[in-house]
Scaffold this active site. Structure first.
Site, mmCIF file in Angstrom:
data_model
loop_
_atom_site.group_PDB
_atom_site.id
_atom_site.type_symbol
_atom_site.label_atom_id
_atom_site.label_comp_id
_atom_site.label_asym_id
_atom_site.label_seq_id
_atom_site.Cartn_x
_atom_site.Cartn_y
_atom_site.Cartn_z
ATOM 1 N N SER A 179 -0.757 7.070 0.191
ATOM 2 C CA SER A 179 -0.421 8.407 -0.707
ATOM 3 C C SER A 179 -1.187 9.564 0.406
ATOM 4 C CB SER A 179 -1.989 8.075 -1.604
ATOM 5 O OG SER A 179 -1.021 7.899 -3.244
ATOM 6 N N LYS A 182 0.798 12.953 0.847
ATOM 7 C CA LYS A 182 0.019 13.610 0.205
ATOM 8 C C LYS A 182 -0.564 15.076 0.669
ATOM 9 C CE LYS A 182 -0.911 12.300 -4.530
ATOM 10 N NZ LYS A 182 -0.809 10.380 -3.734
ATOM 11 N N SER A 372 -5.488 12.366 -6.399
ATOM 12 C CA SER A 372 -4.936 11.909 -5.996
ATOM 13 C C SER A 372 -3.284 10.991 -7.099
ATOM 14 C CB SER A 372 -4.332 10.292 -5.118
ATOM 15 O OG SER A 372 -3.737 9.703 -4.487
#
Length: 539
Positions: A179, A182, A372
């Site tokens: 993640s 991102k 997230s």
């Protein structure tokens, strides 16, 4: 932008729209990649609160500080596909790539951040006054980096003030970012799209059918919940961050229809804004919803669910249209039959009967990073694709992000992107690149990127770091001093953000690991590495 899909519409929300919701409002956890056990590749879990793959969301207890908004003009044209970036972090290579990328970028009607200089220039012989030294950092981190629970480690530490690389261990070796992908999505999106842009969901008259069309604008945070029931990771949303209201849209539409003497109407819905497959490669019906420009409450079967990886409906757009029809009925307007997908986008000049707007792009990015949120990450990535004139699909979004980062001078050697959320196990980013992204966001030359920093979870307090750096972790002294994006997939744990050291200097770091150790054990070992940075001056 697809016909009829008014996505990035930079205007203030109408009085009928619900107050936009903040980082994480009602959100799914994007970082559900940090999933424990069950989630494996479903990276989005872990991060949820660093909860398993669903990690990032749950723990957010408050909205990050808000950055200044940018111009509300139309999103700029795409960066040139020919922009290239250097393969090393040397000052000359980075500066050269930055200049080249800048020269090749197409002009835009909206000013975008100019390419940065050597943000990740390698430290020259003799550090600046007060800067941690490579030797000092190596000595301070030696013990914690040998923890077997970390497995294979990649690390980059830089001065956040100017991006000067201070210490690295495999910093140029690409690793699975989970993640922390991102961060790349956020930087590119905020570079391409004005921060005060809002995503509009509209209802227009359909001249072809004589009915009305619900037009999806790419806002997955649109909610069917009453305003007093909307929460962001368990916390009531404030006016600046609350999501747009489907009920408000139904009220506007019903009022317009009844004013024209209409109380029965046919309804269809338009999802032409996006192209390509609806399902992510790692779609599991929990960590991420089907990616469509029309949905309510991120496609959750229970919009009130605060689960890290809630169950999702199979057809988010159809479910949104059904919910809208029920809300119209409550306002005295009956929908004939069952709403169906429109056979063609509505005309560009179709009369608008109602419209509600999302929180600003800056707020959406903050929410996505804090919690997230995978579903929101893919929506933001598609907005970047639209702004860059790429197809609004997984591939087009990855291309748009890659090209924009190269234009900004980010060294792209080794970088591979397949999505905007980080759920894809085939993504690859070196630690030095993650630090570069953080340095860009901290740079005075790029104020539009500040939400990348303000959206980072705070250790021990918010988002996916809410339950980390706690008592007994060996890293509790760093609680509140660390802000970082988490990331997890099966066997992969990453952490990238900023930390205030013992002398008050802000450092940027990226720590990437691959290990067979239990998720919680691996994360605790990582937290101790970052805590050691906070505890030393490292001269």
């Amino acid at each position: 932008m697809g016909a009829g899909g008014a996505a990035a519409l930079p205007s203030a929300p109408p009085s009928g729209s619900a107050s936009p919701g903040g980082p994480g409002a009602g959100g799914t956890r994007g970082d559900q990649d940090e999933g424990n056990g069950k989630r494996g590749d479903k990276e989005n879990r872990d991060d949820k609160g660093d909860r398993g793959d669903k990690g990032d969301r749950g723990e957010e207890s408050g909205r990050p500080g808000s950055p200044g908004s940018t111009s509300a003009s139309t999103p700029p044209a795409s960066a040139s596909a020919s922009a290239t970036a250097p393969s090393s972090a040397s000052a000359s290579a980075s500066a050269s790539a930055s200049a080249s990328a800048s020269a090749s970028a197409k002009p835009s009607a909206v000013a975008r951040p100019a390419p940065a200089g050597a943000v990740l220039a390698a430290a020259a012989a003799g550090p600046g006054a007060g800067l941690p030294t490579a030797q000092g950092l190596q000595q301070a981190l030696a013990t914690v980096l040998t923890d077997q629970n970390l497995g294979t480690v990649g690390l980059a530490v830089a001065d956040a003030a100017d991006g000067q690389l201070l210490y690295g261990k495999g910093e140029n070796t690409a690793a699975t970012p989970a993640s922390t992908t991102k961060l790349a999505t956020s930087v590119a999106a905020l570079s391409l799209i004005p921060g005060d842009t809002r995503l509009a969901t509209r209802v227009v008259k359909n001249a072809a059918t004589g009915g009305i069309t619900l037009v999806g604008g790419g806002d997955p945070t649109l909610t069917a919940l009453p305003a007093d029931q909307v929460q962001v990771a368990g916390v009531p949303a404030d006016p600046d961050t609350a999501p747009a209201s489907l009920d408000a849209l139904a009220r506007q539409t019903a009022a317009a229809l009844k004013a024209a003497g209409t109380t029965t109407v046919a309804l269809d819905y338009d999802v032409s804004l996006y192209t390509g497959p609806l399902l992510h490669k790692n779609h599991d019906g929990e960590n991420i919803a089907a990616v469509t420009p029309l949905m309510v409450d991120e496609g959750k079967t229970d919009p009130r669910s605060l689960a890290d990886a809630p169950a999702r409906v199979a057809d988010p757009a159809g479910a949104a249209a059904e919910s809208f029809a029920n809300l119209l009925k409550a306002q005295g307007v009956t929908v004939q039959g069952k709403a169906k997908a429109a056979t063609a986008p509505p005309a560009a000049d179709a009369p608008v009967l109602g419209r509600v707007d999302s929180p600003t792009m800056a707020r959406l990015v903050e929410r996505m990073l804090t919690t997230s949120d995978n579903t929101l990450a893919e929506a933001i990535a598609r907005q970047a694709a639209i702004a860059a004139h790429q197809p609004a699909a997984f591939e087009g979004a990855a291309t748009a992000v890659t090209q924009e980062l190269a234009r900004l001078g980010v060294p792209m050697t080794g970088v591979v992107l397949n999505d905007g959320s980080g759920l894809h196990p085939g993504n690859a980013i070196p630690p030095a690149v993650l630090v570069k992204l953080l340095a860009l966001a901290a740079s005075a030359q790029h104020p539009a990127l500040r939400p990348v920093l303000t959206g980072l979870p705070i250790a021990g307090f918010t988002g996916t770091l809410g339950k980390r750096f706690g008592a007994g972790s060996g890293a509790a002294d760093a609680a509140g001093l660390v802000r970082a994006k988490t990331g997890s997939l099966s066997g992969v744990n990453t952490l990238a953000g900023t930390v205030v050291d013992a002398e008050g200097r802000l450092l940027a770091f990226a720590l990437m690991t691959r290990t067979g150790a239990p998720v919680d054990t691996a994360r605790a070992a990582m937290d101790r590495v970052v805590a050691r940075l906070a505890a030393c001056g490292c001269h």
